[in-house]
Design an enzyme around this catalytic site. Structure first.
Site, short mmCIF file in Angstrom:
data_model
loop_
_atom_site.label_atom_id
_atom_site.label_comp_id
_atom_site.label_asym_id
_atom_site.label_seq_id
_atom_site.Cartn_x
_atom_site.Cartn_y
_atom_site.Cartn_z
N TYR A 58 -0.14 0.66 6.45
CA TYR A 58 -1.43 0.03 6.23
C TYR A 58 -1.29 -1.08 5.19
O TYR A 58 -0.52 -0.94 4.23
CB TYR A 58 -2.47 1.08 5.79
CG TYR A 58 -3.88 0.54 5.69
CD1 TYR A 58 -4.44 -0.18 6.73
CD2 TYR A 58 -4.63 0.74 4.54
CE1 TYR A 58 -5.72 -0.69 6.63
CE2 TYR A 58 -5.91 0.25 4.43
CZ TYR A 58 -6.45 -0.48 5.48
OH TYR A 58 -7.73 -0.98 5.37
N TYR A 118 -8.58 2.74 -1.25
CA TYR A 118 -7.36 3.34 -0.72
C TYR A 118 -6.50 3.76 -1.90
O TYR A 118 -5.48 3.16 -2.22
CB TYR A 118 -6.63 2.32 0.16
CG TYR A 118 -5.65 2.92 1.14
CD1 TYR A 118 -6.09 3.54 2.30
CD2 TYR A 118 -4.27 2.85 0.92
CE1 TYR A 118 -5.19 4.07 3.22
CE2 TYR A 118 -3.38 3.38 1.83
CZ TYR A 118 -3.84 3.98 2.98
OH TYR A 118 -2.95 4.50 3.88
#
Ligand code: NAD
Length: 231
Positions: free
Chosen positions: A173, A183
């Site tokens: 990612y 995140y």
């Protein structure tokens, strides 16, 4: 025919399921590795037909997994799992749920070189909702261990089981290279490690076993894992 192992399938909503389905529709036999805490419900939903709509191929037939194996990618060997995990009710009847255990099981089920494709589609960061600044050492190490080291261990354990020109792929990612608030928990660190390790593993395992190792940086998708953090 080719055989694929997709590690990290426990429902029909994530990348692992979609990749497994595409590989099967292209003619591969597909085995999956499922996290023990999610295994029972996954098998129940499959058995009761709750996933039949997502299992349906263009020709109307249904995706069948060749085998569903228990896999906890936090553990390289059964001995490395703490007693409280091995004795947990969701684990204790499953046999060897470690990465090495799965390699041994694949060999006994299908022979010495049963695999053409291995997909790593798993990640976990217990503190993913916390900013990096508030992440504990334990949470950070767990994120990197489960989400990045697991790939090192899978290549080490599964490359010897691969046919020539076999291929590994994982999912990464963009938060590894750019700041993506939300995140957290060391997950951005884990993806940066996964990407760097992919290059080194491709070099080392390419020379040693003749396999390829790649990672794909996927766009945001509301899987179970991602919905939990609103990515
Ligand atoms: P998902 O929930 O379908 O897949 C994650 C899987 O990891 C789950 O099945 C979970 O049971 C499994 N898992 C967690 N801990 C495990 C462990 N210790 N051992 C074995 N399995 C374990 O979610 P997803 O979003 O499809 O994730 C698949 C991959 O794609 C992950 O590597 C994720 O980081 C990556 N990815 C996701 C997105 C996104 O937006 N969804 C974007 C880029 C990359």
């Amino acid at each position: 025919g080719r055989r694929a192992l997709v590690a990290g399938v426990a429902d029909d909503g994530g990348f692992g399921f979609a990749i497994a389905k595409s590989l099967a529709e292209a003619g591969a036999k597909v085995c999956v590795g499922t996290w023990p805490p999610a295994l029972g419900i996954f098998q129940t939903l499959l058995r009761r037909g709750k996933m039949d709509a997502s299992r349906k191929f263009a020709d109307g037939s249904l995706l069948e997994f060749e085998k569903i194996y228990p896999l906890d990618a936090a553990f390289d060997t059964l001995e490395s799992a703490p007693a409280e995990v091995r004795e947990n009710k969701r684990y204790k009847e499953l046999g060897d749920f470690s990465i090495a255990g799965l390699a041994a099981q694949l060999k006994s089920d299908f022979g010495e070189q049963p695999l053409d494709i291995v997909v790593h589609s798993l990640a976990n960061g217990p503190e993913v909702k916390k900013p990096l600044l508030e992440t504990s050492r334990a949470g950070y190490l767990e994120a990197v261990g489960v989400s990045a080291y697991s790939m090192v261990s899978m290549v080490a354990n599964f490359a010897p089981l691969m046919k020539k020109d076999g291929s590994f792929v994982s999912l990464t990612y963009m938060a590894s290279e750019r700041v993506i608030p939300g995140y957290g928990g060391g997950m951005s660190s884990a993806k940066a490690a996964l990407e760097s390790d992919t290059r080194v593993l491709a070099y080392e395992a390419g020379r040693k076993y003749g396999v390829r190792v790649n990672t794909i940086s996927a766009g945001p998708w509301a899987s179970r894992a991602a919905s939990a953090i609103g990515i």
